[in-house]
Design a protein around this motif. Structure first.
Motif, PDB file in Angstrom:
ATOM      1  N   GLY A  46       0.827  -1.132  -0.095  1.00 26.15           N
ATOM      2  CA  GLY A  46       0.102   0.012  -0.030  1.00 26.15           C
ATOM      3  C   GLY A  46       0.704   1.274  -0.171  1.00 26.15           C
ATOM      4  N   PHE A  47       2.228   1.127   0.490  1.00 25.86           N
ATOM      5  CA  PHE A  47       2.861   2.655   0.581  1.00 25.86           C
ATOM      6  C   PHE A  47       4.044   2.459  -0.535  1.00 25.86           C
ATOM      7  CE2 PHE A  47       0.412   2.153   4.460  1.00 25.86           C
ATOM      8  CZ  PHE A  47       0.111   3.312   4.871  1.00 25.86           C
ATOM      9  N   GLY A  48       4.151   1.667  -1.253  1.00 19.27           N
ATOM     10  CA  GLY A  48       5.179   1.898  -2.330  1.00 19.27           C
ATOM     11  C   GLY A  48       4.608   2.572  -3.524  1.00 19.27           C
ATOM     12  N   TYR A  49       5.636   3.409  -4.030  1.00 20.60           N
ATOM     13  CA  TYR A  49       5.352   4.526  -5.058  1.00 20.60           C
ATOM     14  C   TYR A  49       6.072   4.408  -6.102  1.00 20.60           C
ATOM     15  CZ  TYR A  49       9.241   7.292  -2.787  1.00 20.60           C
ATOM     16  OH  TYR A  49      10.367   7.731  -2.316  1.00 20.60           O
ATOM     17  N   GLU A  50       6.905   3.277  -6.364  1.00 18.58           N
ATOM     18  CA  GLU A  50       7.523   2.869  -7.648  1.00 18.58           C
ATOM     19  C   GLU A  50       7.835   1.632  -8.110  1.00 18.58           C
ATOM     20  OE1 GLU A  50       9.366   3.693 -11.109  1.00 18.58           O
ATOM     21  OE2 GLU A  50       9.105   5.234  -9.399  1.00 18.58           O
ATOM     22  N   ASN A  51       7.157   1.189  -9.188  1.00 15.64           N
ATOM     23  CA  ASN A  51       7.329  -0.150  -9.589  1.00 15.64           C
ATOM     24  C   ASN A  51       7.072  -0.291 -11.018  1.00 15.64           C
ATOM     25  OD1 ASN A  51       4.616  -0.896 -10.396  1.00 15.64           O
ATOM     26  ND2 ASN A  51       4.377  -0.783  -8.160  1.00 15.64           N
ATOM     27  N   VAL A  52       7.555  -1.227 -11.646  1.00 13.78           N
ATOM     28  CA  VAL A  52       7.612  -1.350 -13.231  1.00 13.78           C
ATOM     29  C   VAL A  52       6.083  -0.920 -13.950  1.00 13.78           C
ATOM     30  CG1 VAL A  52       7.224  -3.742 -13.560  1.00 13.78           C
ATOM     31  CG2 VAL A  52       8.389  -2.638 -15.270  1.00 13.78           C
ATOM     32  N   ASP A  53       5.090  -1.181 -13.092  1.00 12.45           N
ATOM     33  CA  ASP A  53       3.688  -0.937 -13.987  1.00 12.45           C
ATOM     34  C   ASP A  53       3.008   0.204 -13.098  1.00 12.45           C
ATOM     35  OD1 ASP A  53       3.964  -3.312 -15.153  1.00 12.45           O
ATOM     36  OD2 ASP A  53       2.730  -4.532 -14.061  1.00 12.45           O
ATOM     37  N   VAL A 341      15.710  -9.403 -12.613  1.00  9.89           N
ATOM     38  CA  VAL A 341      14.746  -8.471 -12.986  1.00  9.89           C
ATOM     39  C   VAL A 341      14.658  -7.679 -11.297  1.00  9.89           C
ATOM     40  CG1 VAL A 341      13.616  -9.210 -15.027  1.00  9.89           C
ATOM     41  CG2 VAL A 341      13.053  -9.915 -12.591  1.00  9.89           C
ATOM     42  N   LEU A 342      15.286  -8.085 -10.447  1.00 11.08           N
ATOM     43  CA  LEU A 342      15.223  -7.495  -9.095  1.00 11.08           C
ATOM     44  C   LEU A 342      15.274  -5.912  -9.235  1.00 11.08           C
ATOM     45  CD1 LEU A 342      17.825  -9.742  -7.110  1.00 11.08           C
ATOM     46  CD2 LEU A 342      15.354  -9.396  -6.807  1.00 11.08           C
ATOM     47  N   ASP A 343      15.966  -5.080  -9.996  1.00 12.36           N
ATOM     48  CA  ASP A 343      15.858  -3.839 -10.104  1.00 12.36           C
ATOM     49  C   ASP A 343      14.329  -3.289 -10.546  1.00 12.36           C
ATOM     50  OD1 ASP A 343      18.453  -3.649  -9.289  1.00 12.36           O
ATOM     51  OD2 ASP A 343      19.477  -3.416 -11.259  1.00 12.36           O
ATOM     52  N   LEU A 344      13.897  -4.193 -11.049  1.00 16.76           N
ATOM     53  CA  LEU A 344      12.488  -3.834 -11.787  1.00 16.76           C
ATOM     54  C   LEU A 344      11.313  -4.186 -10.727  1.00 16.76           C
ATOM     55  CD1 LEU A 344      12.925  -4.662 -15.438  1.00 16.76           C
ATOM     56  CD2 LEU A 344      13.137  -2.522 -14.388  1.00 16.76           C
ATOM     57  N   THR A 345      11.698  -5.277  -9.948  1.00 17.45           N
ATOM     58  CA  THR A 345      10.545  -5.780  -9.021  1.00 17.45           C
ATOM     59  C   THR A 345      10.625  -5.509  -7.499  1.00 17.45           C
ATOM     60  OG1 THR A 345      11.932  -7.817  -9.058  1.00 17.45           O
ATOM     61  CG2 THR A 345      10.072  -7.553 -10.673  1.00 17.45           C
ATOM     62  N   ILE A 346      11.482  -6.218  -6.841  1.00 14.76           N
ATOM     63  CA  ILE A 346      11.678  -6.276  -5.483  1.00 14.76           C
ATOM     64  C   ILE A 346      12.300  -4.641  -5.037  1.00 14.76           C
ATOM     65  CG2 ILE A 346      12.717  -7.239  -3.353  1.00 14.76           C
ATOM     66  CD1 ILE A 346      12.349  -9.994  -4.754  1.00 14.76           C
ATOM     67  N   TYR A 347      13.493  -4.464  -5.489  1.00 13.69           N
ATOM     68  CA  TYR A 347      14.226  -3.498  -5.066  1.00 13.69           C
ATOM     69  C   TYR A 347      13.376  -2.126  -5.025  1.00 13.69           C
ATOM     70  CZ  TYR A 347      18.644  -6.262  -5.151  1.00 13.69           C
ATOM     71  OH  TYR A 347      19.573  -6.876  -4.720  1.00 13.69           O
ATOM     72  N   PRO A 348      12.588  -1.647  -6.107  1.00  8.93           N
ATOM     73  CA  PRO A 348      12.075  -0.589  -6.066  1.00  8.93           C
ATOM     74  C   PRO A 348      10.758  -0.432  -5.127  1.00  8.93           C
ATOM     75  CG  PRO A 348      12.274  -1.246  -8.542  1.00  8.93           C
ATOM     76  CD  PRO A 348      12.854  -2.429  -7.348  1.00  8.93           C
ATOM     77  N   ILE A 349      10.138  -1.688  -5.060  1.00  6.80           N
ATOM     78  CA  ILE A 349       8.992  -1.599  -4.113  1.00  6.80           C
ATOM     79  C   ILE A 349       9.562  -1.445  -2.778  1.00  6.80           C
ATOM     80  CG2 ILE A 349       7.447  -3.216  -3.132  1.00  6.80           C
ATOM     81  CD1 ILE A 349       7.179  -4.571  -5.628  1.00  6.80           C
ATOM     82  N   ILE A 350      10.844  -1.967  -2.239  1.00  6.75           N
ATOM     83  CA  ILE A 350      11.403  -1.834  -0.802  1.00  6.75           C
ATOM     84  C   ILE A 350      11.895  -0.560  -0.786  1.00  6.75           C
ATOM     85  CG2 ILE A 350      12.860  -2.619   0.830  1.00  6.75           C
ATOM     86  CD1 ILE A 350      12.270  -5.406  -0.196  1.00  6.75           C
ATOM     87  N   GLU A 351      12.714   0.133  -1.864  1.00  8.31           N
ATOM     88  CA  GLU A 351      13.267   1.326  -1.632  1.00  8.31           C
ATOM     89  C   GLU A 351      12.433   2.485  -1.782  1.00  8.31           C
ATOM     90  OE1 GLU A 351      16.405   1.945  -1.164  1.00  8.31           O
ATOM     91  OE2 GLU A 351      17.549   0.101  -1.273  1.00  8.31           O
ATOM     92  N   TYR A 352      11.467   2.452  -2.547  1.00  9.36           N
ATOM     93  CA  TYR A 352      10.694   3.790  -2.712  1.00  9.36           C
ATOM     94  C   TYR A 352       9.326   3.472  -1.777  1.00  9.36           C
ATOM     95  CZ  TYR A 352      14.142   4.807  -5.890  1.00  9.36           C
ATOM     96  OH  TYR A 352      15.300   5.066  -6.775  1.00  9.36           O
ATOM     97  N   ASN A 353       9.325   3.500  -0.611  1.00 11.39           N
ATOM     98  CA  ASN A 353       8.229   3.051   0.115  1.00 11.39           C
ATOM     99  C   ASN A 353       7.816   4.227   1.205  1.00 11.39           C
ATOM    100  OD1 ASN A 353       6.711   1.909   2.738  1.00 11.39           O
ATOM    101  ND2 ASN A 353       6.199   0.446   1.158  1.00 11.39           N
TER     102      ASN A 353
END
Length: 364
Positions: A46-53, A341-353
């Protein structure tokens, strides 16, 4: 800091999942643990603000907000949902929070009814495929409705209400259409059901092998909608997905024999066996595009619940061994799916929250 917190979360969840709620104090602690895990999923989703979609969903949200009716590839269910959110004046980010709550309501209703160990189920779900669901919100909504509706079919036998729920799921993602034949075939005896599935799989394989499915795409709109699935067909990578699915099916069939000797929910066991056999029809589709794995992904949470039933029938030593093995297998599986694809999936979701930034987890 957050990368240090996640392994601790996994370890504690695993450790406490050994507790079986027999006493009142255990039940309270067990409920607290479940709440903790779901809250963790809620924060990430709910609080992530960056991902590939995300950009595509925001574009659709803004298009509807400006008076538009969506795009040619937009599912009507999501369009209506976004229109409602805009009508009541909530932002896109808040709408993602509401979407998580809707989907998790269906998931938790299913898991809490059948699972013997809820933390175990949610822990495996967190490892895989939760991060994909946090990106692909249409799939998340469709998946949550599908597993709730499919299990309900076997417990109540109501085809009409299940069909309506399937169409509701299809309004969010087209994967739901793959499950409509399952609705009508589920009343067959297991041997006849298996025969129909195997024959259908062979027929689909021939259709895929000789590209006969191209004749079914009669309209330009339909071709445009599935064009991305027809491009970049895998060479041999689909064999890995087939091996994974057959491995899971073998475990399901093996445990079903174990359950025959124990007093367990027969309708649920039948549901899992039928579901995994039915999904054999997806094997030929992996030759077209690996994204068809999304259909099989619907079965992960039900299979985790199925595993939890057997899990809690073991003594503590075997339970520990099984937990470690299950987590290890899911980590390997997750690593394979997310490889490259970690840079497009898991990393952005955790880093940009927003929540993690507020707590300054990502700055420590």
């Amino acid at each position: 800091m957050i990368y240090f917190f996640i392994p601790i979360f996994l370890f504690l969840s695993t450790l406490f999942s050994f507790i079986y709620p027999r006493k009142v104090v255990d039940k309270i602690f067990f409920a607290f643990l479940v709440l903790f895990i779901i809250s963790f999923l809620f924060i990430i989703f709910g609080f992530g603000y960056e991902n590939v979609d995300r950009d595509n969903y925001i574009l659709l949200f803004e298009e509807i907000k400006g008076g538009g009716s969506g795009f040619i590839t937009s599912q009507i269910g999501l369009v209506i949902l976004f229109k409602f959110f805009i009508l009541i004046g909530i932002s896109y980010q808040t709408s993602i929070i509401v979407i998580f709550l809707i989907g998790m309501t269906f998931i938790h209703a299913f898991v809490s009814k059948y699972a013997k160990n809820l933390p175990f189920v949610y822990l495996l779900y967190f490892i895989y495929p939760f991060f994909l669901d946090a990106i692909q919100i249409k799939h998340f909504l469709a998946m949550s409705i599908l597993i709730f509706a499919s299990a309900r079919l076997f417990s109540t036998g109501s085809k009409l209400s299940t069909l309506l729920l399937f169409f509701l799921a299809a309004s969010f993602h087209y994967i739901a259409f793959f499950f409509i034949p399952f609705l009508f075939l589920s009343s067959l005896k297991i041997k006849k059901f298996t025969m129909v599935v195997v024959v259908s799989t062979v027929i689909i394989f021939v259709i895929v092998k000789f590209n006969l499915y191209l004749f079914l795409l009669s309209s330009d709109a339909m071709l445009f909608r599935v064009q991305s699935y027809l491009e970049n067909a895998p060479k041999l990578g689909f064999l890995i997905q087939i091996a994974i699915q057959l491995f899971i099916l073998s475990i399901v069939l093996y445990l079903s024999r174990k359950f025959e000797k124990n007093c367990v929910n027969k309708s649920f066991i039948d549901f899992i066996v039928y579901l995994n056999i039915y999904l054999l029809i997806m094997l030929p589709f992996y030759m077209i595009n690996g994204n068809f794995e999304r259909v099989f992904r619907v079965s992960y949470i039900p299979n985790f619940v199925y595993l939890s039933i057997y899990f809690m029938s073991l003594d503590l030593k075997d339970r520990l061994l099984m937990t470690i093995t299950s987590i290890g297998v899911m980590i390997v599986l997750s690593s394979w799916y997310f490889s490259g694809v970690l840079d497009l999936t898991i990393y952005p979701i955790i880093e940009y929250n927003y929540f993690f930034e507020l707590m300054e987890f990502n700055n420590l």
